[in-house]
Motif scaffolding. Sequence first.
Motif, PDB file in Angstrom:
ATOM      1  N   LEU A 198       9.050  83.714 -30.699  1.00 38.21           N
ATOM      2  CA  LEU A 198       7.858  82.978 -30.274  1.00 38.21           C
ATOM      3  C   LEU A 198       6.593  83.752 -30.622  1.00 38.21           C
ATOM      4  O   LEU A 198       5.657  83.204 -31.209  1.00 38.21           O
ATOM      5  N   LEU A 228       4.839  69.992 -20.693  1.00 39.80           N
ATOM      6  CA  LEU A 228       6.025  70.813 -20.449  1.00 39.80           C
ATOM      7  C   LEU A 228       7.009  70.019 -19.596  1.00 39.80           C
ATOM      8  O   LEU A 228       7.685  70.570 -18.743  1.00 39.80           O
ATOM      9  N   LEU A 272       3.403  65.823 -29.359  1.00 43.05           N
ATOM     10  CA  LEU A 272       2.681  67.079 -29.590  1.00 43.05           C
ATOM     11  C   LEU A 272       2.196  67.178 -31.035  1.00 43.05           C
ATOM     12  O   LEU A 272       1.045  67.516 -31.292  1.00 43.05           O
ATOM     13  N   MET A 280       9.820  72.488 -26.822  1.00 41.67           N
ATOM     14  CA  MET A 280       8.532  72.874 -27.387  1.00 41.67           C
ATOM     15  C   MET A 280       8.707  74.034 -28.364  1.00 41.67           C
ATOM     16  O   MET A 280       8.140  74.038 -29.465  1.00 41.67           O
ATOM     17  N   VAL A 281       9.536  75.008 -27.972  1.00 40.02           N
ATOM     18  CA  VAL A 281       9.751  76.168 -28.835  1.00 40.02           C
ATOM     19  C   VAL A 281      10.364  75.739 -30.168  1.00 40.02           C
ATOM     20  O   VAL A 281       9.927  76.176 -31.236  1.00 40.02           O
ATOM     21  N   PHE A 322      13.531  72.892 -16.293  1.00 41.01           N
ATOM     22  CA  PHE A 322      12.296  73.264 -16.976  1.00 41.01           C
ATOM     23  C   PHE A 322      12.585  73.900 -18.319  1.00 41.01           C
ATOM     24  O   PHE A 322      11.882  73.690 -19.299  1.00 41.01           O
ATOM     25  N   ILE A 341       7.685  74.108 -32.356  1.00 45.08           N
ATOM     26  CA  ILE A 341       6.694  75.042 -32.864  1.00 45.08           C
ATOM     27  C   ILE A 341       7.315  75.956 -33.912  1.00 45.08           C
ATOM     28  O   ILE A 341       6.700  76.294 -34.915  1.00 45.08           O
ATOM     29  N   ALA A 369      10.842  73.551 -22.117  1.00 45.60           N
ATOM     30  CA  ALA A 369      10.283  74.695 -22.837  1.00 45.60           C
ATOM     31  C   ALA A 369      10.993  74.882 -24.168  1.00 45.60           C
ATOM     32  O   ALA A 369      10.349  75.105 -25.201  1.00 45.60           O
TER      33      ALA A 369
END
Lengths: 287, 329
Positions: free
Chosen positions: B304, B70, B62, B260-261, B253, B264, B257
């Motif tokens: 987020l 995802l 990413l 990714m969080v 899942f 970021i 997620a």
Amino acid sequence: MSLILSIAVDGIAYGMILFMISVGLSITMGLMRIINLAHGAFALLGGAVVHLLTTRMEVAFIPALLVAVFAVVLIAVLLERVLFRQIYGFTELGQVLATIGIVFIMIASINFFLGSTILPIGVPAMFTTSVDLGFRTLPFHRLVVIVSGLLVLGGLWLLMERTRFGIYLRAAVDNRAAAASLGINTPYVYLVAFAIGAGLAAVGGVLGAELLPIEAYYPLRYMVLFLIVVSVGGLGSISGSFFASIGLGILDTAGRYLLPGIGTIFFFVAIAVLLALRPNGLMGKAQ
Amino acid sequence: MTMPVLSPPKPSRVHAVLGVLMPSVCVLIGAILAFLMFPYDLSFLTRIVIMMILVVSFDLILGQAGIATLGHAAMYGCGAYMAGLLALNVTQDPLLGLLAAALAGGLVAWLSGLVLLRTHGVALLMISIAVTMVLQEVASQARWLTGGADGLAGITIGPLLGLFEFDFIGQVAFIYSVCVLAVILVFCQILIRSPFGLALRGIDGSASRMRAIGTPVYRRKVTVYVIAGAIAGIAGALAAQVTGLVGIEVFNFSLSADVMVMLILGGAGRLYGALIGTLLFMVVHHVAASIDPFNWLFVIGLMLLLVVFVLPKGLVSLPGRVTRLWRRA
């Protein structure tokens, strides 16, 4: 024979629920070109309001449903004005993260007020009876779901093809910038489309509560399902969403009846292959 | 329009070596301090280190190449199952387990990457989710191999390098994970500074321009996906070896997620961002979830939104932004 019929009835009813919930998502994703993971939250909110009204305040089902749809539309308008309007401008990744954030906050709030158990919905006693159609009997609930799905499809068709708003909406889906420069008030079109989508999601969430039970984790649990319908059908296509919903409903139901165990694997492999071959979905426009 | 300058000014050889080693040195110093300060929380610290490896691998996809998926749990889970099965059936050597898990993760990434890197946007997200779902179903159905929903339990690991037994408090496990993280960070730094790393950032900037100057974009993406998959497999293997358990939750899942969080939150595209984001996320999670798991969801949702709306480049960009505000004032 009766097995095929049960698969067809259950699959179509399931597909109608998927259609009602995800058609709004398809329109907004096709229109605003955003990845919205928070759409299931509107179905959850609708279900939660009906749960509150029918089981805790003993309101009848139909008025409760109307109140719920109205409340969800109101919340959707607010959210669109405050949050989503900014999110339209984000990058793909930013949209994914922001809408997942909204989902998390929604789950936490529903849990805070209503708890994390399944929220039952007080349906009229009539829903549990069965109807004789001559050649076989059907649970009344399935019939209601199928009829409302068809009504939604018809209503949307009329809206899109026969009204001025429909023309604006189609123009904005096809080319946002050109539509705006021709004097179409696109922010207003977005707002109305978003609100209609949220209202339909609420209807689908309430009517589908028997198949997809309402609980705090609802938006996360079924998010993938709704997104699959949208991406298989093609962003922004109402007929695409309809055929994708019915097809996926039947596929999933048939997988569960005929191949217990590996049905889910079959389902997801089919989705992955289809998306790999047609990344824009069945009826999506090439971008 | 000005393109960002991709190649850094030519630094001296000493500087280059220092730059490559810097993140690992920071991690080692931090780990020694943590080891001395929290000797009773080593299992939690080990979990943080394993997550850091996973998030760093996701940063390659990413942060460097700009591919948003995802489904990073797919490779992590395959690595975990591979290491668990190897330890139960073949050999208990931990390093062989890591190697096998890296191969498994890389293989899954290669097979799925061949399909999903042809697409982008929503279709890519959906296919990456679907791949993870399929793997989870396979793991839960193949009861004879994976133990189904019960998972693999009772995985025992032989001594590290034949010398160090894994102890009950988890000291060896912690040191082992930190060393793996340090090696992976050096590898990633070299990779990022290589022409290959520059090509990835170029693809992130503009894939069509990179194609125009002759870069095989699709092949570069598949390559980085396989490398990241292998590292994610190593992270999964570490988790399996350290806890002795593998369950079908490795394919959840929410893990994809969360990864990714974390990235970021810290800031994508920089290794320090991956490390800081993971540390912050795990610590806040630990504290908030011990009070009430649903509050935690609220906190993470709010974080987020804050990051996306206020700090789109993540926490690592905070010092730079503050000094800029300072200068303007």
